[in-house]
Enzyme design. Structure first.
Site, PDB file in Angstrom:
ATOM      1  N   GLU A 171      13.879   3.039  -4.523  1.00  0.00           N
ATOM      2  CA  GLU A 171      13.855   2.855  -3.057  1.00  0.00           C
ATOM      3  C   GLU A 171      14.486   1.541  -2.615  1.00  0.00           C
ATOM      4  OE1 GLU A 171      10.124   3.729  -1.117  1.00  0.00           O
ATOM      5  OE2 GLU A 171      10.918   3.073   0.827  1.00  0.00           O
ATOM      6  N   GLU A 228       3.603   3.943  -7.906  1.00  0.00           N
ATOM      7  CA  GLU A 228       4.560   2.863  -7.665  1.00  0.00           C
ATOM      8  C   GLU A 228       4.414   1.753  -8.693  1.00  0.00           C
ATOM      9  OE1 GLU A 228       4.156   1.408  -3.661  1.00  0.00           O
ATOM     10  OE2 GLU A 228       4.468   3.397  -2.794  1.00  0.00           O
ATOM     11  N   ASP A 230       2.426   9.140   0.350  1.00  0.00           N
ATOM     12  CA  ASP A 230       1.415   8.388   1.099  1.00  0.00           C
ATOM     13  C   ASP A 230       2.032   7.787   2.366  1.00  0.00           C
ATOM     14  OD1 ASP A 230       2.889   6.411  -0.117  1.00  0.00           O
ATOM     15  OD2 ASP A 230       1.196   5.371  -1.017  1.00  0.00           O
ATOM     16  N   SER A 231       3.335   8.024   2.576  1.00  0.00           N
ATOM     17  CA  SER A 231       3.948   7.701   3.870  1.00  0.00           C
ATOM     18  C   SER A 231       3.224   8.438   4.993  1.00  0.00           C
ATOM     19  CB  SER A 231       5.435   8.075   3.872  1.00  0.00           C
ATOM     20  OG  SER A 231       5.622   9.405   3.420  1.00  0.00           O
TER      21      SER A 231
HETATM   22  O1  KIV Z   1       5.456   8.118   0.436  1.00  0.00           O
HETATM   23  C1  KIV Z   1       6.633   8.547   0.459  1.00  0.00           C
HETATM   24  O2  KIV Z   1       7.017   9.392   1.264  1.00  0.00           O
HETATM   25  C2  KIV Z   1       7.553   8.006  -0.550  1.00  0.00           C
HETATM   26  C3  KIV Z   1       9.024   8.143  -0.263  1.00  0.00           C
HETATM   27  C4  KIV Z   1       9.481   6.995   0.530  1.00  0.00           C
HETATM   28  C5  KIV Z   1       9.783   8.276  -1.524  1.00  0.00           C
HETATM   29  O3  KIV Z   1       7.121   7.413  -1.489  1.00  0.00           O
END
Ligand code: KIV
Length: 288
Positions: free
Chosen positions: A191, A124, A53-54
């Site tokens: 993380e 998460e 979700d980044s």
């Molecule tokens: O959303 C993402 O790309 C992630 C990475 C930071 C592990 O959760």
């Protein structure tokens, strides 16, 4: 047969295979979001692709992951699957898609797998989401955990900063790691925590840890493809090693294109399609 009763693609790692890599050859994972990047990652032989979700920040230009919807992740996951048919794809469950109740968590995770063609999902949190991980696992959905800095709750954690530096928060993150494992996760992202804490977590849990900003002792490493390619204007931490400066190359190419268009240097004969001389003659005759 894999744990869903379907035949895994030859060469593709299942969640079961990934779990079995604990303490073995280290796992490589990149967060990426589209067909061309997925194709190159698959050709490069990376173990896992994360449709993270980044994408909210990297692709959509938001300040956080909070605005990302389930539809967004489904859309990107489909594109990634077309580029990497034989790579294990993990798709992120976005903000509030698994918090309300286990039924909705299973439904939403199911969409990531059925419509998005992902092999597993990531969510998460630690102790507080253990019941969700257990519910998804019972439904046959492989879950990757994500502890330490959890960007969906960055506001509550005081921003995108190192977690677990004092003894109370280090103990909490260790307890999260154990709860996530106990609940049935096949692996977990750790993380932005101190190296020594990630090392202790890795030694304490039976599933692979995949670190980002968590030092060298995890069972694998993950980076955002756009960070490591120099495509981000703002990188959130020094952990994101830059392997190429593609952003500079793209900028130079765009500037040169603009200049070439203005000067008439593009297109030249090499990029144009000639016509047979007799047809040209007829066209010109008509014009006059
Ligand atoms: O959303 C993402 O790309 C992630 C990475 C930071 C592990 O959760």
């Amino acid at each position: 047969m894999d744990e869903r009763g379907s035949q895994p693609e030859p060469g593709k790692l299942t969640a079961f295979d990934i779990r079995a890599r604990k303490g073995g050859p280290k796992l490589s994972m990149l967060s990426l979001y589209d067909f061309p990047f997925a194709r190159i990652a698959a050709e490069a032989g990376l173990d896992i692709i994360l449709v993270g979700d980044s994408l909210g920040m990297v692709i959509q230009g938001h300040d956080s992951t909070v605005p990302v919807t389930l539809d967004d992740v489904v859309y990107h996951s489909k594109a990634v699957r077309r580029g990497a048919p034989k790579t294990h794809i993990v798709a992120d469950l976005p903000f509030l898609t698994y918090h309300i109740d286990s039924g909705r968590a299973v439904e939403n995770a199911g969409r990531l797998m059925q419509e998005g063609n992902a092999d597993s999902v990531k969510l998460e949190g630690g102790e507080e989401v253990a019941e969700r991980i257990a519910a998804l696992t019972r439904a046959g959905i492989p879950v990757m955990g994500h502890i330490g800095l959890t960007p969906q709750s960055a506001g509550a954690l005081g921003g995108l900063t190192v977690q677990g530096r004092d003894i109370a928060s280090a103990r909490k993150i260790l307890a999260d790691a154990l709860a996530v494992t106990e609940a049935g996760a096949f692996a977990m992202v750790v993380e932005i925590v101190p190296t020594e804490l990630a090392e202790a977590i890795t030694a304490s849990v039976a599933v692979p840890t995949i670190g980002i900003g968590a030092g060298p002792f995890c069972d694998g490493q993950v980076l955002l493809a756009h960070d490591m390619l120099g495509l981000q204007e703002r990188i959130i931490g020094r952990f994101a090693k830059v392997y190429a400066e593609i952003g500079d190359d793209i900028r130079k190419a765009f500037v040169t294109f603009g200049n070439d268009v203005r000067s008439g240097a593009f297109p030249d004969e090499g990029q144009s399609y000639p016509m047979a001389p007799d047809v040209v003659a007829q066209i010109r005759e008509r014009q006059t």
